[in-house]
Design a protein around this motif. Structure first.
Motif, PDB file in Angstrom:
ATOM      1  N   ARG A 146       0.835  -1.214   0.000  1.00  0.00           N
ATOM      2  CA  ARG A 146       0.000   0.000   0.000  1.00  0.00           C
ATOM      3  C   ARG A 146       0.861   1.251   0.000  1.00  0.00           C
ATOM      4  NH1 ARG A 146      -3.059   3.221   4.516  1.00  0.00           N
ATOM      5  NH2 ARG A 146      -4.425   4.472   3.193  1.00  0.00           N
ATOM      6  N   PHE A 149       4.495   3.413  -4.222  1.00  0.00           N
ATOM      7  CA  PHE A 149       3.878   4.040  -5.389  1.00  0.00           C
ATOM      8  C   PHE A 149       4.883   4.042  -6.545  1.00  0.00           C
ATOM      9  CE2 PHE A 149       1.405   5.445  -1.830  1.00  0.00           C
ATOM     10  CZ  PHE A 149       0.107   5.520  -2.315  1.00  0.00           C
ATOM     11  N   GLU A 342      -3.270   8.225  -3.772  1.00  0.00           N
ATOM     12  CA  GLU A 342      -4.180   7.219  -4.320  1.00  0.00           C
ATOM     13  C   GLU A 342      -5.155   7.805  -5.344  1.00  0.00           C
ATOM     14  OE1 GLU A 342      -4.437   3.783  -0.886  1.00  0.00           O
ATOM     15  OE2 GLU A 342      -5.960   5.368  -0.874  1.00  0.00           O
ATOM     16  N   TYR A 355      -2.873   6.351  -9.963  1.00  0.00           N
ATOM     17  CA  TYR A 355      -3.041   5.316  -8.943  1.00  0.00           C
ATOM     18  C   TYR A 355      -4.510   5.250  -8.534  1.00  0.00           C
ATOM     19  CZ  TYR A 355       1.944   6.477  -8.413  1.00  0.00           C
ATOM     20  OH  TYR A 355       3.267   6.746  -8.647  1.00  0.00           O
ATOM     21  N   SER A 356      -4.820   4.223  -7.754  1.00  0.00           N
ATOM     22  CA  SER A 356      -6.125   4.121  -7.131  1.00  0.00           C
ATOM     23  C   SER A 356      -5.933   3.470  -5.768  1.00  0.00           C
ATOM     24  CB  SER A 356      -7.074   3.276  -7.990  1.00  0.00           C
ATOM     25  OG  SER A 356      -6.697   1.901  -7.933  1.00  0.00           O
ATOM     26  N   ALA A 357      -7.021   3.191  -5.084  1.00  0.00           N
ATOM     27  CA  ALA A 357      -6.911   2.556  -3.771  1.00  0.00           C
ATOM     28  C   ALA A 357      -6.282   1.175  -3.855  1.00  0.00           C
ATOM     29  CB  ALA A 357      -8.293   2.466  -3.131  1.00  0.00           C
ATOM     30  N   ARG A 360      -1.015   0.389  -7.731  1.00  0.00           N
ATOM     31  CA  ARG A 360       0.220   1.130  -7.471  1.00  0.00           C
ATOM     32  C   ARG A 360       1.176   1.080  -8.669  1.00  0.00           C
ATOM     33  NH1 ARG A 360      -2.700   2.451  -4.034  1.00  0.00           N
ATOM     34  NH2 ARG A 360      -2.310   2.622  -1.785  1.00  0.00           N
TER      35      ARG A 360
END
Length: 379
Positions: A146, A149, A342, A355-357, A360
């Motif tokens: 998480r 990135f 995110e 990116y999103s939740a 990555r």
């Protein structure tokens, strides 16, 4: 008595402020950390990256900073060694109290740091010179991911582009020369998977140790197969040593390599022998000033700075970082910064990073280049 009450009230406010203060953030500054090689065989890579990032932060600071705060960069040398990279990451977070991280270097160093340091500490890292799958696992499988990135395409993306090109030319006897670490193994896996889609497999695979140019055994093993092409998942020093050794025994297959090799460094190391080597790239061609991102990068570096793929990648990392910091707002916290990262959808004019939740990856941009006459890199 009244004075004592006032003193206690002030102390309580101070303690409360300290307890809720975000690491690396003051009223007028944000401190970010970086660990990369600045010395040794691969020091040229990290040095180029640091100079570009610092130049961009200086530019941002001169324009008022990020929501009124200047950005400070603390950069530590890890020599492209995993243990040092992990120790540096710990020091940046626990001793230097950085708010966030950017621009790490290497598959094994970054993966280990992610899983043992910055992931568990919940400190985000933007960008690393690695396309390894270990840094792109689904967050549901590895929660530490998480906080990673990625800004560049994966090695799977690069190797697929290379293999598709080789197969389209009718080549089937394809060998792999790879570095014996996370970088090399990830590249080998990518080549193998891409070849399998064409019902092929590497004719032979041979290794070189990290930070070594001892290629004799690899040359002997690969030469026996008389390959039509060799995909080299190595950095510029061992790549140059391998190419020279192969040509010395009159073997000249089509040589292909991946973006981390360092295009400019490889050309300088090999001289005329670099001609004809194909290199996959994950950033826009840094000499094409028609592209807006490239034009901005060149203006930042200046005409005497020397342009490079490593430099423009560092520029992309810095742009992504500052963009998210700005959108995180004045009341800056790591979770707000994470939320901003995110929701990133940044078009730099030549490269898009999003990116999103759950995603990555950042970018899947790949294009192939070749070294032409006089060491000029051609698209």
């Amino acid at each position: 008595m009244q004075f004592l009450k006032q003193l206690l009230a002030v102390a309580a406010i101070t303690v409360s402020t300290l307890a809720t203060a975000e690491p690396g953030v003051t009223d007028n500054a944000i401190t970010l950390g970086m660990t990369s090689p600045f010395s040794g065989t691969n020091g040229v890579y990290g040095t180029d990256m640091r100079q570009v990032i610092q130049a961009y932060f200086d530019q941002v600071n001169k324009s008022g900073g990020v929501n009124g705060r200047k950005i400070n960069l603390v950069a530590l040398d890890d020599g492209y060694e995993t243990d040092r990279a992990v120790a540096n990451t710990k020091a940046l977070i626990n001793e230097k109290n950085v708010f966030g991280l950017l621009a790490s270097y290497g598959s094994s160093p970054t993966t280990e740091a992610m899983n043992t340091v910055f992931g568990p500490a919940r400190v985000p890292l933007v960008g690393t010179i690695s396309g390894a799958g270990t840094l792109r696992e689904p967050i549901s499988q590895n929660p530490n991911g998480r906080y990673m990135f990625n800004v560049r395409a994966s090695y799977a993306d690069e190797t697929e582009a290379i293999v598709n090109q080789l197969v389209s030319l009718g080549l089937k006897n394809i060998a792999v020369f790879y570095q014996n670490d996370g970088f090399g193994k990830s590249g080998l896996d990518g080549v193998t998977a891409s070849l399998k889609k064409h019902n092929l497999a590497p004719s032979v695979a041979a290794t070189v140790e990290r930070n070594s140019v001892e290629v004799t055994a690899a040359v002997e093993a690969i030469a026996k197969a008389k390959p039509q092409a060799v995909v080299m998942v190595t950095l510029y020093k061992p790549t140059a040593a391998f190419v020279k050794a192969m040509k010395k025994i009159n073997q000249s297959p089509m040589f292909m390599t991946l973006s981390p090799v360092g295009t400019e460094q490889l050309v300088a190391e090999l001289g005329p022998d670099a001609r004809g080597i194909g290199i996959s790239q994950v950033m826009p061609y840094p000499w094409n000033d028609i592209v807006p991102m490239v034009r901005d990068y060149q203006k930042l570096v200046g005409s005497k700075g020397g342009y490079s793929y490593y430099g423009i990648e560092a520029y992309a990392m810095a742009r992504v970082t500052v963009d998210a910091l700005k959108r995180a707002g004045k009341d800056l916290t790591r979770e707000k910064y994470m939320a901003a990262l995110e929701s990133t959808s940044l078009d730099m004019g030549g490269l898009k990073v999003a990116y999103s939740a759950t995603n990555r990856q950042g970018s899947r941009f790949v294009e192939l280049t070749v070294v032409g006459p006089g060491g000029k890199v051609l698209k």
